[in-house]
Scaffold this motif. Sequence first.
Motif, PDB file in Angstrom:
ATOM      1  N   ALA A  64      -0.647  23.952  -5.557  1.00  0.00           N
ATOM      2  CA  ALA A  64      -0.012  23.676  -4.262  1.00  0.00           C
ATOM      3  C   ALA A  64       0.857  24.855  -3.852  1.00  0.00           C
ATOM      4  N   THR A  65       1.557  25.449  -4.821  1.00  0.00           N
ATOM      5  CA  THR A  65       2.393  26.606  -4.503  1.00  0.00           C
ATOM      6  C   THR A  65       1.528  27.761  -4.022  1.00  0.00           C
ATOM      7  N   LEU A  66       0.387  27.968  -4.684  1.00  0.00           N
ATOM      8  CA  LEU A  66      -0.530  29.036  -4.287  1.00  0.00           C
ATOM      9  C   LEU A  66      -0.996  28.837  -2.846  1.00  0.00           C
ATOM     10  N   PHE A  67      -1.363  27.613  -2.513  1.00  0.00           N
ATOM     11  CA  PHE A  67      -1.806  27.317  -1.154  1.00  0.00           C
ATOM     12  C   PHE A  67      -0.677  27.568  -0.158  1.00  0.00           C
ATOM     13  N   ALA A  68       0.538  27.142  -0.527  1.00  0.00           N
ATOM     14  CA  ALA A  68       1.673  27.371   0.369  1.00  0.00           C
ATOM     15  C   ALA A  68       1.873  28.861   0.588  1.00  0.00           C
ATOM     16  N   PHE A  69       1.650  29.652  -0.461  1.00  0.00           N
ATOM     17  CA  PHE A  69       1.789  31.098  -0.324  1.00  0.00           C
ATOM     18  C   PHE A  69       0.717  31.664   0.601  1.00  0.00           C
ATOM     19  N   MET A  70      -0.505  31.152   0.473  1.00  0.00           N
ATOM     20  CA  MET A  70      -1.580  31.628   1.344  1.00  0.00           C
ATOM     21  C   MET A  70      -1.230  31.362   2.809  1.00  0.00           C
ATOM     22  N   VAL A  71      -0.754  30.148   3.083  1.00  0.00           N
ATOM     23  CA  VAL A  71      -0.381  29.806   4.464  1.00  0.00           C
ATOM     24  C   VAL A  71       0.765  30.698   4.920  1.00  0.00           C
ATOM     25  N   GLY A  72       1.793  30.807   4.055  1.00  0.00           N
ATOM     26  CA  GLY A  72       2.971  31.598   4.401  1.00  0.00           C
ATOM     27  C   GLY A  72       2.635  33.060   4.636  1.00  0.00           C
ATOM     28  N   ILE A  73       1.744  33.622   3.786  1.00  0.00           N
ATOM     29  CA  ILE A  73       1.386  35.034   3.922  1.00  0.00           C
ATOM     30  C   ILE A  73       0.584  35.256   5.199  1.00  0.00           C
ATOM     31  N   THR A  74      -0.416  34.405   5.413  1.00  0.00           N
ATOM     32  CA  THR A  74      -1.299  34.618   6.568  1.00  0.00           C
ATOM     33  C   THR A  74      -0.527  34.518   7.884  1.00  0.00           C
ATOM     34  N   LEU A  75       0.486  33.676   7.935  1.00  0.00           N
ATOM     35  CA  LEU A  75       1.253  33.548   9.182  1.00  0.00           C
ATOM     36  C   LEU A  75       2.472  34.458   9.207  1.00  0.00           C
ATOM     37  N   GLY A  76       3.063  34.704   8.033  1.00  0.00           N
ATOM     38  CA  GLY A  76       4.308  35.465   7.978  1.00  0.00           C
ATOM     39  C   GLY A  76       4.115  36.946   8.216  1.00  0.00           C
ATOM     40  N   LEU A  77       2.989  37.510   7.724  1.00  0.00           N
ATOM     41  CA  LEU A  77       2.749  38.944   7.907  1.00  0.00           C
ATOM     42  C   LEU A  77       2.674  39.326   9.390  1.00  0.00           C
ATOM     43  N   PRO A  78       1.811  38.673  10.204  1.00  0.00           N
ATOM     44  CA  PRO A  78       1.789  39.064  11.618  1.00  0.00           C
ATOM     45  C   PRO A  78       3.105  38.780  12.327  1.00  0.00           C
ATOM     46  N   ALA A  79       3.785  37.682  11.952  1.00  0.00           N
ATOM     47  CA  ALA A  79       5.059  37.365  12.612  1.00  0.00           C
ATOM     48  C   ALA A  79       6.058  38.483  12.389  1.00  0.00           C
ATOM     49  N   GLY A  80       6.127  38.981  11.165  1.00  0.00           N
ATOM     50  CA  GLY A  80       7.084  40.040  10.865  1.00  0.00           C
ATOM     51  C   GLY A  80       6.637  41.385  11.394  1.00  0.00           C
ATOM     52  N   TYR A  81       5.316  41.623  11.381  1.00  0.00           N
ATOM     53  CA  TYR A  81       4.803  42.947  11.742  1.00  0.00           C
ATOM     54  C   TYR A  81       4.804  43.158  13.250  1.00  0.00           C
ATOM     55  N   TYR A  82       4.298  42.176  13.989  1.00  0.00           N
ATOM     56  CA  TYR A  82       4.238  42.316  15.437  1.00  0.00           C
ATOM     57  C   TYR A  82       5.558  41.973  16.106  1.00  0.00           C
ATOM     58  N   GLY A  83       6.256  40.966  15.592  1.00  0.00           N
ATOM     59  CA  GLY A  83       7.470  40.497  16.256  1.00  0.00           C
ATOM     60  C   GLY A  83       7.121  39.860  17.598  1.00  0.00           C
ATOM     61  N   GLY A  84       8.059  39.885  18.529  1.00  0.00           N
ATOM     62  CA  GLY A  84       7.789  39.421  19.879  1.00  0.00           C
ATOM     63  C   GLY A  84       7.539  37.929  19.991  1.00  0.00           C
TER      64      GLY A  84
END
Lengths: 387, 361
Positions: free
Chosen positions: A131-151
């Motif tokens: 479950a933690t691994l899955f949470a990380f997958m979700v967090g990574i896939t959404l968190g990277l663009p949020a932090g990288y693009y901003g806006g």
Amino acid sequence: MEPLSSFEIFGHILYQLLPVWIGLIAIFVISIATKSKTGLYGKLFDSPIGMIGFGLVTFWVLTALFGDMIMTHDPLQQISGMKNKLPGTPTKGAEADDFQWYLLGGDNLARDVFSRVVAGSRIVLKIAPLATLFAFMVGITLGLPAGYYGGKRDTLLSFLANLILAFPVILLFYLLVTPEIVKTGLPKYMAAVLFLFPIIFLVVLWQSRFYTQPQKRNLFVALTVLIGGWIYLGIAWNADPIGIISMQANILIVFVAVVFVNSPTVFRIIRGLTMDIKTRDYVAAAQTRGEGPWYIMLWEILPNARGPLIVDFCLRIGYTTILLGTLGFFGLGLESESPDWGSTINAGRRLLAIYSHPALPPALSLMSLVLGLNLLADGLREQSLRD
Amino acid sequence: MGSFIFKRIGVMALTALCLTFIVFYLTNLYPNLEKLAKTQGNMRMTDKQVVSWLGNRGYSQNVFKKYGEWLGVVPSLQTTTEDGTVLSRCSRAGMAPADIPGYCGIMQANWGYSTVFKEEVWNIVTKRLGLTSWLMLAVLCVMVPMALIVGILAGMKEGSRTDRTLSTFSIATTATPEYVSGVIFIILFASSKGGLSPLLSDWGLLSSKTLFKGSATSAMADITFANFTLPVMALALYGMGYIARMTRASMAEVMTAQYIRTARLKGVSFKNVVLKHALRNALIAPFTVIILQIPWLLTGVVIVETLFNYKGFGWALVQAAQNNDIELLLGISVIAVVVVLVTQLISDIGYVFLNPRIRVS
């Protein structure tokens, strides 16, 4: 037959756990012998805290692995006359080749506490890391663009993450895991969405790296879609065409609830790390080279954020274990006879002042596993900061 | 500063609306309503009767309209049945049809009627919240000083033996959720058969049967040391470790700062350096953590109140959720959500005030 003394109980438990001790010693000897070659993992054996943590975690992993050899009775079997019996009581009506005692006593339904604790470790260690691994997958896939693009993208995603974080966890569990909500199929749809993320993550990972080598990319993407899709169909929709992979409906719901609660926090961590790392020179270099944004996110930023992520992963498995225990404590999700630690504590707490032995072993087990994970995370953090 | 707070409050209101709508939507899903109809009306209702029961009481309307009714911005539906009684979510037993108000929602200070407790939700929520605030107050009074002391002592000399011992202790507390520590405490201190109590009463040190009480029900009327210690300790212990670790990290960072070295070189004693120079700056970060710990305590409160049978806010949440008491559950979620959002706001504003290096444009 005579009841066992405390000393004999202790000896018998040590003996039952023999496969675990052998495995533990083997792992430690091999790891310490090769510690100069295994990088961060090897450095763990330089810090006593990290070693204790690693030892505790390995102990529980091995216990879960060798569970069948360790368990003295069937964890669901009720033997009449053994209700609430004290630790070390001889099993009533035991045949010659049966195990002769209830090592840690019987619970209020006359089941063996020792075997249930061992069986419980299996459930916890099956669900929590995955479950933690899955949470990380979700967090990574959404968190990277949020932090990288901003806006705007970032504002929207952060708002959604904060929305989930503002829910008291228990309220969320009660809203998601009750039988009425399950009847509407909502957890299933959530599983369908959440479980897509690992596949998306891997496909983007291959595409961004190998798009210049179409053959290699096609192979990786095809394999991911085939294997991932197969597992996805089996787990989320219970529609595996071959019928090998499936997940019990109530475990699936618990799984989804835990992933859902954990992913916003992971999202926030990844977003913060990305915002920090994207100002580094090697990111600027990659941008000048003309690399695509997803290549930079997945192959430049993510590997450089691995230190804090590994530490948080360990901590989060511990937290997920606690969450699973909370679910069990309120009797949510898993069926009431399930031997997982939370449900066992819940069953034992009603008679706590009179019979303390059924609730204490699962409570101590849960604590030691989480403690091990926390110490391991601390050891890892200390060692990764050193260089 | 003014526009910052204004903007934050705007986002807060939006978040609160979204969250309450999610709760509203989830509690108003059809299986929940069906269960409500069957428990309130008749267990053996046919599907058709369920539909008409729900329809008469306005439950089958569009979810947005129902949410508007609950908020109090849309007039509530009134149906007159064949025998002349008026059904509306605003009506209460013994109310004349003419007196039934058109609008009744949160805006009109009407929080609905609890089907489990047979009482106005507002009354239940305030009563239970009062009980829980005593628990929270006690927990904060124990947890915060303990955590700060542990954190400061550990962070004062990073890497020393005190630091290692205290850090390990705080890691251990974060690994002990309330339902584990609560169980261990009850066995150790509140069991008449095991733990310390039989030992102490054998020595004649104990007048009552057990050292502490394993149930906090009596604390609702009268808080005593015996009935309140265990729940407070169980809650404080789990929350403590995190604050202590944050304090330690912040203290250790401050202790390596240039101005501390200058003070030491000037000949200020170690005690004065810690108390007068380091402490003020080291306590900025823990402040945020302490405030943010309050919504986190909410979850713990639910566990502890269930375990120790203290009938406060958390206990009411469990009752409402288990018995499908929709209006009460909504009321409780509103309070919970408001607590979370207000603490977030306070922590942000407080951080800006405490830390002169941060200026909000």
